[in-house]
Scaffold this motif. Structure first.
Motif, short mmCIF file in Angstrom:
data_model
loop_
_atom_site.label_atom_id
_atom_site.label_comp_id
_atom_site.label_asym_id
_atom_site.label_seq_id
_atom_site.Cartn_x
_atom_site.Cartn_y
_atom_site.Cartn_z
N ARG A 229 0.84 -1.21 0.00
CA ARG A 229 0.00 0.00 0.00
C ARG A 229 0.87 1.25 0.00
NH1 ARG A 229 -3.84 0.60 4.56
NH2 ARG A 229 -4.58 2.36 3.33
N LYS A 231 3.56 1.76 -1.39
CA LYS A 231 4.14 2.14 -2.66
C LYS A 231 3.07 2.50 -3.68
CE LYS A 231 5.02 -2.59 -4.24
NZ LYS A 231 6.00 -3.64 -4.46
N GLY A 232 1.85 2.64 -3.23
CA GLY A 232 0.80 3.21 -4.07
C GLY A 232 -0.05 2.21 -4.81
N MET A 233 0.08 0.93 -4.51
CA MET A 233 -0.77 -0.04 -5.19
C MET A 233 -2.21 0.13 -4.67
SD MET A 233 1.87 -0.85 -6.68
CE MET A 233 1.14 -1.81 -7.99
N GLU C 100 -3.13 7.35 -3.15
CA GLU C 100 -2.48 6.29 -3.92
C GLU C 100 -1.50 6.86 -4.94
OE1 GLU C 100 -5.35 3.61 -5.65
OE2 GLU C 100 -5.89 2.91 -3.64
N ARG C 103 1.67 7.96 -2.88
CA ARG C 103 2.45 6.89 -2.24
C ARG C 103 3.38 6.22 -3.25
NH1 ARG C 103 -2.75 4.03 -0.01
NH2 ARG C 103 -3.35 5.48 1.64
N GLY C 104 4.61 6.07 -2.84
CA GLY C 104 5.58 5.38 -3.69
C GLY C 104 6.04 6.23 -4.85
N HIS C 135 3.05 4.27 -11.47
CA HIS C 135 3.12 5.72 -11.36
C HIS C 135 3.61 6.40 -12.64
CE1 HIS C 135 2.01 5.61 -7.23
NE2 HIS C 135 3.05 4.91 -6.87
#
Lengths: 326, 370, 353
Positions: A229, A231-233, C100, C103-104, C135
């Motif tokens: 989560r 890392k943006g998944m 989202e 993040r990352g 991304h």
């Protein structure tokens, strides 16, 4: 991986042989002479000895065991009923049928019942379980959890007759449970097994709902799921790719046990719906002191259980690279 | 609570008075078998966790054992307390060989050697009261102190800085630091001569860690108990130990009194270890910059350790000799008596910064090049 | 009860040019035992390219704060109040889909234990490539190339082959390097590192810390570095914030906080920490007692039950009134500036040797 499977199969064979020994010893430890049963009311000592001889019961136990093992591997042709090709379990004392062909006869019903029910309870159980975990804490989750509690505390001999009485005999919505071979008439096969499948899978599905839910909730708290989560998944991706993968391990463990017990013969289900499967065969063989049949059913069920275990282990290796690569 | 005890510094080993050896370990070795092979599983190798170490702990002395994970320091502790069976070598306690002693032979010695564990949460039985936990060792060894066991337990609770009234409480009612105090009280119950403490403070927060270190120091000095203090934290070990041994891949690579090891190290690994400790520099202008050594990669596998000197694969001074000949643990020229180093090409005895940093890590070197 | 005498809010963060700005953050968890006040009125700023070290013991709220920045707390059991502004974008009220995207990408995280923080089921390469594809919209092939490049950059030998390995086939230090590669793959502006070296050996820790510093120089990333280890913070940080029981008690530059600390808790930490060059004749001076329960935190100054300087403040001020922390160099303590200075020089510093 292949080495691992090979080792497991080898080990399973050893277990099967040991099981046969134990079954043999137990059978001869029984205070009952199978020949006496066959001999009938007008039995004379001569007739009894005669039967002993035809059945091979006059030989010593190790000798009988050796003959039995030989038959399994190479077949036997010293039966009055005719030749018995490998794998030969002999002929039933009771029905005089070849044990192997009896097993093969009963197998399609057991397979149909087990796999049909399994597909159904996996779809329903895992589906509801995942939904409950996804919607954790909501009304959906709570009602699924409560519902599965109630259902899984029921028993087949309660739910079975209830379903028969309500849906078949009263409302005439479904056919009476009856086995037709799938190759003869697929439609009749399906309708005839619908009620047993439904009843069997209802009870199992409830367990799988709870199991899938708790496994998912546990997995969702894992650190690597949090990393995914972080890392943006997306939530859905993390749910199905990361958490679901880990949840499979406990689910497959239980599935292996359930499937092997279903394949070994769902005795109560078969009796409840009057279906002649392996389970009934097992009960009959004990009742009639039918050694060849008893050994046949027992070894067959044991082989199925061991096979399921090996498949479960192989699944672990497929799911978890730590198992595969260590 | 008695937190601000003012304690004298530990006595230096050289002036250790007692000085008599209490525990002598020679050639101690522990290999764990590795299973494998096909189709029948058999032993195909060994994890050489501890591979021929010598050490001596004197009466009343605190001996520190440092090293990174996998160096064998914890295994050594477990071998000495005989929780593990040594593969080879001897352990003598007060002149008596206990390396393979059975239960009966160990019985009289068991009470004299005690252990303190790392995790104060899992090393106490949650279903027993504190009183029961601490009196357990007395019960097992059938010891009935003057005034009864309960009185002794209350006395011990007081020594470790807990309220004697807590006799009937359960472990979960205590904080981490307090639980470790309970562990110390249990170890003290039989008036041991030697305590093996395996990472006793590494699970605790900094402020609590200092409380327990001080307690152990107090116990060590006031009761004259010898300690084998096993830890990965070099600063904690320095604070607690008279003498220190540094382990790497199952071997002791350097041993000596505290000052020698911390200010005049000779083995390149000791240098690397000391230089890696992040420090708060409280001096105003960076007086005497510390050396900077950055090793490459991780410790090699103890299943197939490098030949010769085990550190050579990560050492910047390694030569052919290091691969063929294992350096003996000896006093090399320029070292004080008792300071032994296992190295063919030792470093200068200083921890001051060098003209050039030693950066073996390729990624760091590449990034710092630019 | 606690009385607030003034609002501790700095000027508008947009004016101050802060990249990340946390304002009066409160985080509470609902648990079976009651409500845990994990973070209680925390404010801080972080400038682009700088490193803020957050130091504190377990339960000080340092990790919770940073999970909250990225919205990684469980919203069902948590209430968050206050503001978290990232380049002016408010995050506490942001929608999940917006978070989202951050993040990352703009903000990445590294966790303490790389073994449990990486999924055992997928290859290291896949786990690094995933956020890059998401991304940047890169193709599988481009993402894989980027992954191999990043693995090489963080010092994994033979990165092309190692990318196909699973985390359990890596050593501890290599796993943390892979984790760093994963965090930096999208070239984030902010990296949150939560005790990234606590689980590692000291020589490996030194490699990882230097690697982070070198990479920061190359990428210009701002770092929030969370740790309990003052030595690590001294090595890594530009600025330090000391946290205790859910709030900040002292902040300043590294030199200010470590060389002339002003808060009794910071003094306690420095005094209780054994160092390689400390005086061995002086025993460690631990902080008495244990950290408070966050279910029922102490009134007034949260540190007062463990503080030995209360009597110097006089009266019951420490018990009644919660000291506030200013936006710049400051400490949340009722002692006067003069008292703080003299106590440190006369009583604390000599013990540090």
């Amino acid at each position: 991986m292949l080495r691992f499977l090979f080792r497991r199969i080898l080990g399973s064979l050893v277990i099967l042989v040991l099981l046969t020994v134990v079954a043999f010893l137990l059978f001869f430890g029984m205070p009952r002479d199978p020949a006496l049963l066959m001999c009938g009311k007008t039995c004379t000592p001569d007739a009894l000895a005669n039967i002993h001889q035809t059945l091979g019961l006059d030989k010593s136990i190790p000798e009988q065991f050796w003959i039995f093992l030989q038959g399994l591997v190479m077949g036997r042709d010293n039966f009055p009923q005719g030749p018995c090709p490998a794998p030969c379990f002999g002929y039933s004392y009771h029905t005089n049928e070849a044990v192997w062909s009896t097993l093969i006869d009963r197998l399609p019903l057991t397979l149909s019942l087990a796999f049909g029910a399994t597909i159904l309870f996996l779809l329903v159980g895992l589906g509801t379980g995942l939904l409950a975990a996804w919607k954790r804490g909501t009304l959906i989750d709570k009602s699924f959890t409560a519902g599965s509690m109630v259902i899984s505390s029921m028993q087949i001999y309660f739910l079975g007759p209830l379903a028969l009485a309500l849906l078949v005999y009263q409302a005439h919505l479904f056919d009476e449970p009856k086995y037709t071979s799938i190759t003869d008439n697929p439609a009749a096969w399906f309708t005839g097994l619908l009620i047993p499948w439904a009843v069997l899978s209802t009870i199992f599905a409830a367990q799988y709902t709870r199991m899938a839910r708790s496994a998912m909730i546990e997995q969702l708290q894992e650190e690597h799921v949090r990393t995914a989560r972080a890392k943006g998944m997306s939530g859905r991706y993390v749910f199905f790719r990361y958490a679901w993968r880990g949840s499979l391990i406990p689910i497959i463990t239980i599935l292996g046990i359930d499937l092997s017990s279903l394949l070994g013969g769902a005795i109560i289900t078969e009796y409840t719906f009057g279906l002649p499967g392996l389970g009934r065969l097992a009960v009959d063989s004990v009742q009639f002191s039918d050694l060849p049949l008893l050994l046949g059913v027992m070894l067959f069920s044991a082989a199925v259980i061991l096979l399921c275990n090996i498949i479960v282990d192989a699944c672990y290796a497929l799911i978890d690279p730590r198992v595969r690569l260590s | 609570m008695k937190e601000d005890l003012v304690l004298p510094a530990p006595r230096e080993a050289a002036t250790g008075g007692a000085g008599e050896p209490l525990l002598v370990v020679e050639g101690l070795t522990k290999h764990f078998p590795v299973k494998g092979g096909f189709p029948i599983r058999r032993t195909v190798g060994a994890v050489q966790a501890v591979d021929g170490i010598d050490l001596t702990v004197n009466v009343g002395e605190s001996f520190g054992l440092v090293g990174e994970s996998g160096c064998g320091k914890s295994t050594t502790g477990r071998l000495i307390t005989r929780l593990l069976e040594p593969t080879a070598g001897t352990i003598s306690y007060r002149g008596q060989d206990i390396s393979h002693a059975g239960r009966k032979q160990l019985a009289p010695i068991r009470s004299e050697i005690q252990m303190i564990f790392q995790d104060p949460y899992s090393s106490l039985n949650p279903r027993q009261t504190v009183g029961k936990i601490i009196s357990g060792p007395m019960e097992i060894n059938g010891i009935e102190p003057d005034g009864g066991r309960e009185r002794r337990v209350r006395e011990l609770l007081e020594i470790v800085g807990l309220n004697p009234e807590h006799y009937n409480r359960f472990p979960h009612e205590f904080s981490g630091g307090q639980r470790q105090r309970i562990g110390v009280a249990r170890a003290l119950a039989l008036e041991p001569k030697l305590i093996v403490a395996d990472e006793p403070v590494s699970a605790l927060d900094v402020s609590i860690q200092a409380q327990v270190v001080n307690l152990l120091k107090k116990v060590q000095q006031e009761l004259g108990i010898a300690f084998l203090f096993i830890a990965h934290d070099l600063a904690v070990v320095r604070h607690f130990s008279h003498r220190v041994a540094v382990m790497y891949l199952g071997k002791i690579i350097e041993v000596g009194d505290r000052n020698s090891i911390y200010t005049r190290p000779r083995h390149p690994y000791t240098h690397a270890l000391l230089s890696a400790v992040p420090e708060v520099d409280l001096t105003d202008a960076g007086a005497g910059r510390r050396e900077r050594i950055r090793l490459a990669g991780d410790v090699p596998s103890p299943i197939a350790p490098p030949s010769g000197c085990r550190f050579r694969t990560r050492c910047w001074k390694a030569q052919d000799k290091c691969a063929t000949e294992e350096p003996p643990l000896i006093q090399i020229s320029g070292n004080r008596a008792g300071h032994l180093t296992a190295c063919h090409f030792p470093e200068d005895p200083t921890i001051e910064g060098r003209d050039e940093d030693i950066v073996l890590d390729p990624a760091l070197a590449a990034l710092e090049e630019d | 009860m606690t009385t607030l005498t003034k609002e501790a809010v700095s000027p508008d963060p947009a004016d101050a040019g802060a990249f990340l700005s946390v304002r009066d953050l409160h985080v509470r968890f609902r648990t079976e035992d009651g409500i845990v006040k994990a973070v209680d009125g925390l404010s801080f700023d972080l400038q682009r390219g700088r490193t803020l070290g957050i130091v504190g013991e377990s339960g000080s709220g340092k990790s919770v704060t940073n999970l909250t920045i990225l919205g990684l707390h469980n919203p069902k059991f948590t209430t968050v109040e206050g503001e978290i502004l990232l380049e002016g974008q408010e995050l506490t009220t942001a929608r999940e889909s917006e978070l989202e995207k951050l993040r990352g990408n703009k903000v990445a995280m590294i966790f303490q234990d790389p073994l449990t923080a990486l999924s055992p089921y997928y290859t290291v390469g896949r786990q690094i490539a995933e956020p890059f594809m998401k991304h940047t919209g890169a193709s599988k092939k481009a993402a894989w190339e980027r992954t191999v490049e990043m693995l090489g950059k963080v010092g994994i030998p033979n990165p092309k082959e190692r990318a196909k390995d699973y985390p359990h086939q890596f050593s501890g230090g290599m796993r943390q390097r892979a984790m760093i590669a994963m965090a930096l793959v999208c070239d984030p502006d902010l990296l949150i590192a939560d005790e990234p070296t606590t689980a590692l050996d000291v020589t490996v820790q030194a490699q990882i810390l230097d690697l982070l510093k070198d990479l920061q120089r190359e990428f210009g990333t701002a770092i929030v570095f969370i740790t309990h280890d003052l030595g690590v913070i001294a090595d890594m940080a530009d600025d330090i914030m000391v946290m205790y029981a859910g709030g900040a008690v002292e902040r300043g530059t590294v030199n200010e906080v470590l060389r002339s600390p002003q808060h009794p808790y910071t003094w306690g930490l420095l005094n209780s920490m054994p160092r390689l060059n400390s005086d061995l004749d002086a025993p460690l001076a631990p902080i008495p007692g244990a950290p408070p329960s966050l279910l029922t935190p102490p009134s007034g100054c949260r540190f007062h039950p463990r503080c030995t300087f209360q009597d110097r403040v006089g009266g019951t001020r420490c018990v009644d009134e919660r000291p506030l922390l200013g936006p710049d160099r400051d400490s949340a303590c009722h002692l006067t500036a003069e008292q703080k200075r003299t106590i440190f020089i006369e009583e604390i510093k000599p013990r540090l040797g």
